[in-house]
Design a protein around this motif. Structure first.
Motif, mmCIF file in Angstrom:
data_model
loop_
_atom_site.group_PDB
_atom_site.id
_atom_site.type_symbol
_atom_site.label_atom_id
_atom_site.label_comp_id
_atom_site.label_asym_id
_atom_site.label_seq_id
_atom_site.Cartn_x
_atom_site.Cartn_y
_atom_site.Cartn_z
ATOM 1 N N UNK A 179 19.156 -71.539 63.101
ATOM 2 C CA UNK A 179 17.927 -71.993 62.464
ATOM 3 C C UNK A 179 16.923 -70.898 62.229
ATOM 4 N N UNK A 180 17.270 -69.638 62.536
ATOM 5 C CA UNK A 180 16.361 -68.531 62.270
ATOM 6 C C UNK A 180 16.393 -68.204 60.777
ATOM 7 N N UNK A 181 15.368 -67.495 60.327
ATOM 8 C CA UNK A 181 15.225 -67.287 58.891
ATOM 9 C C UNK A 181 14.284 -66.133 58.610
ATOM 10 N N UNK A 182 14.320 -65.667 57.369
ATOM 11 C CA UNK A 182 13.320 -64.746 56.840
ATOM 12 C C UNK A 182 12.584 -65.477 55.728
ATOM 13 N N UNK A 183 11.265 -65.370 55.710
ATOM 14 C CA UNK A 183 10.471 -66.105 54.732
ATOM 15 C C UNK A 183 10.530 -65.428 53.371
ATOM 16 N N UNK A 184 10.747 -66.245 52.342
ATOM 17 C CA UNK A 184 10.841 -65.755 50.970
ATOM 18 C C UNK A 184 9.667 -66.217 50.112
ATOM 19 N N UNK A 185 9.182 -67.434 50.360
ATOM 20 C CA UNK A 185 8.140 -68.009 49.493
ATOM 21 C C UNK A 185 7.342 -69.051 50.248
ATOM 22 N N UNK A 186 6.122 -69.268 49.772
ATOM 23 C CA UNK A 186 5.271 -70.313 50.305
ATOM 24 C C UNK A 186 4.618 -71.091 49.181
ATOM 25 N N UNK A 187 4.143 -72.286 49.500
ATOM 26 C CA UNK A 187 3.565 -73.179 48.492
ATOM 27 C C UNK A 187 2.228 -73.708 49.003
ATOM 28 N N UNK A 188 1.248 -73.737 48.120
ATOM 29 C CA UNK A 188 -0.047 -74.336 48.426
ATOM 30 C C UNK A 188 -0.390 -75.305 47.304
ATOM 31 N N UNK A 189 -0.410 -76.597 47.628
ATOM 32 C CA UNK A 189 -0.728 -77.629 46.649
ATOM 33 C C UNK A 189 -2.144 -78.133 46.879
ATOM 34 N N UNK A 190 -2.927 -78.171 45.806
ATOM 35 C CA UNK A 190 -4.302 -78.651 45.876
ATOM 36 C C UNK A 190 -4.498 -79.724 44.811
ATOM 37 N N UNK A 191 -5.420 -80.645 45.068
ATOM 38 C CA UNK A 191 -5.635 -81.721 44.104
ATOM 39 C C UNK A 191 -7.059 -82.225 44.161
ATOM 40 N N UNK A 192 -7.429 -82.926 43.110
ATOM 41 C CA UNK A 192 -8.686 -83.656 43.075
ATOM 42 C C UNK A 192 -8.379 -85.019 42.477
ATOM 43 N N UNK A 193 -8.994 -86.047 43.015
ATOM 44 C CA UNK A 193 -8.702 -87.367 42.490
ATOM 45 C C UNK A 193 -9.605 -88.431 43.076
ATOM 46 N N UNK A 194 -9.282 -89.662 42.752
ATOM 47 C CA UNK A 194 -9.993 -90.817 43.280
ATOM 48 C C UNK A 194 -9.038 -91.590 44.183
ATOM 49 N N UNK A 195 -9.474 -92.723 44.669
ATOM 50 C CA UNK A 195 -8.673 -93.460 45.638
ATOM 51 C C UNK A 195 -7.322 -93.894 45.070
ATOM 52 N N UNK A 196 -7.295 -94.183 43.768
ATOM 53 C CA UNK A 196 -6.076 -94.746 43.199
ATOM 54 C C UNK A 196 -5.343 -93.825 42.238
ATOM 55 N N UNK A 197 -5.891 -92.632 41.970
ATOM 56 C CA UNK A 197 -5.201 -91.766 41.015
ATOM 57 C C UNK A 197 -5.589 -90.312 41.212
ATOM 58 N N UNK A 198 -4.669 -89.450 40.837
ATOM 59 C CA UNK A 198 -4.902 -88.011 40.865
ATOM 60 C C UNK A 198 -5.558 -87.598 39.552
ATOM 61 N N UNK A 199 -6.627 -86.830 39.629
ATOM 62 C CA UNK A 199 -7.267 -86.289 38.428
ATOM 63 C C UNK A 199 -6.533 -85.046 37.959
ATOM 64 N N UNK A 200 -6.349 -84.101 38.863
ATOM 65 C CA UNK A 200 -5.520 -82.930 38.583
ATOM 66 C C UNK A 200 -4.864 -82.476 39.866
ATOM 67 N N UNK A 201 -3.783 -81.727 39.688
ATOM 68 C CA UNK A 201 -3.013 -81.241 40.828
ATOM 69 C C UNK A 201 -2.510 -79.839 40.499
ATOM 70 N N UNK A 202 -2.597 -78.947 41.467
ATOM 71 C CA UNK A 202 -2.148 -77.570 41.279
ATOM 72 C C UNK A 202 -1.068 -77.254 42.305
#
Length: 311
Positions: A179-202
């Motif tokens: 289970x050991x590994x070398x890291x290749x990539x990472x992800x950061x997801x950000x969003x803005x929205x209301x209670x029932x829907x996403x306005x935008x997502x990155x």
């Protein structure tokens, strides 16, 4: 890339074709054709001038126009040689109403990961943020992180690297059988929205691509380190095309499971109020990791996950 220049490229790709023929086909002046050809050459399109006309013979540049050329996904590329953070720029564009825009940089000076941790982003990487406006409730937004991880892993595997996914947001290369590994990539997801829907997502991704090992932090690797030279422009195209396949989130969970290095591991997950230890047995429909402890099955939505050993 503006539409006229795109049409000039199409004519050149079918060449050889003369300047007057392009001018007639596009209803522009011959001087305008010459200016477009020179601009394309400056951008990294190798265009030969022969007695029978112009012809596009190769694409060697790494920038917005060259990545958009031949890209089979509906994205516009905003390229920066150096930028503080592609995610920060993507947030600005999202606030202005942008959609399907990709912010791509050769280098970041202020890259960041989860919990605002510094993310080293030297020249030669693939530092990219995708602005989306999915018609989904916020509860499903974490699935876009999974989609980003699957897209990266598949694109990396296409160039010959045994990429796998470590929950919650890393793409890694396994080392050994424990289970050991070398890291290749990472992800950061950000969003803005209301209670029932996403306005935008990155979906922001940072990939150690064409980077030498001495420029990487301890425990990391790069595509170049694993397989040697490769075409970074084509790699980015395949990454974006593969991500586009998952925009409707169809098949994301199944493919994530197939590529996961975390499932089947004994793990320790650090949480804001403590930690849990157990066997990583499943990924839930919303992207949470299911950990089987001695007493219960727990769904963990976020946290730092450490692989202890295979179960």
């Amino acid at each position: 890339m503006n539409e006229t220049r795109r049409r000039v490229l199409e004519e050149l790709a079918d060449g050889p074709v003369t300047g007057p023929e392009i001018a007639d086909a596009l209803d522009v002046s011959r001087a305008a054709v010459w200016k477009h050809v020179e601009a394309l050459r400056d951008a990294g399109f190798e265009i030969e001038s022969r007695t029978d006309g112009y012809e596009l013979v190769d694409v060697t540049g790494y920038n917005g126009p060259t990545i958009e050329y031949g890209l089979e996904a509906p994205f516009t590329i905003e390229y920066h040689e150096t930028i503080a953070s592609t995610n920060d720029r993507a947030r600005e564009l999202a606030a202005e109403g942008a959609e399907d825009v990709v912010v791509l940089a050769n280098e970041q000076t202020g890259g960041r990961g989860r919990l605002d941790r510094r993310f080293d982003s030297p020249p030669g990487g693939v530092w990219v943020s995708i602005v989306c406006r999915p018609d989904i409730p916020p509860v499903r937004a974490p699935l876009f992180t999974l989609a980003g991880a699957v897209a990266i892993a598949r694109a990396v595997r296409e160039v010959g690297v045994d990429a796998r996914i470590k929950w919650p947001n890393d793409v890694v290369v396994p080392v050994g059988e424990d289970g050991e590994y070398r890291k290749l990539a990472g992800i950061l997801t950000e969003m803005e929205g209301e209670a029932d829907r996403v306005t935008w997502l990155i979906v922001g991704t940072g990939i150690n691509a064409d980077i030498a090992s001495e420029e990487l932090p301890e425990g990391a690797t790069s595509v170049r380190d694993e397989v040697g030279p490769f075409d970074r422009r084509v790699f980015v195209q395949r990454l974006l095309e593969t991500f586009h396949e998952y925009r409707d989130l169809e098949g994301v969970l199944e493919d994530w499971r197939d590529l996961s290095l975390t499932l089947g591991q004994r793990v320790r997950v650090e949480l804001p109020d403590g930690e849990i230890e157990g066997d990583a047995v499943e990924i839930a429909d919303g992207g949470a990791l299911v950990v089987e402890t001695e007493d219960d099955r727990v769904q963990v939505s976020a946290g730092d996950c450490e692989h202890l050993r295979p179960t």
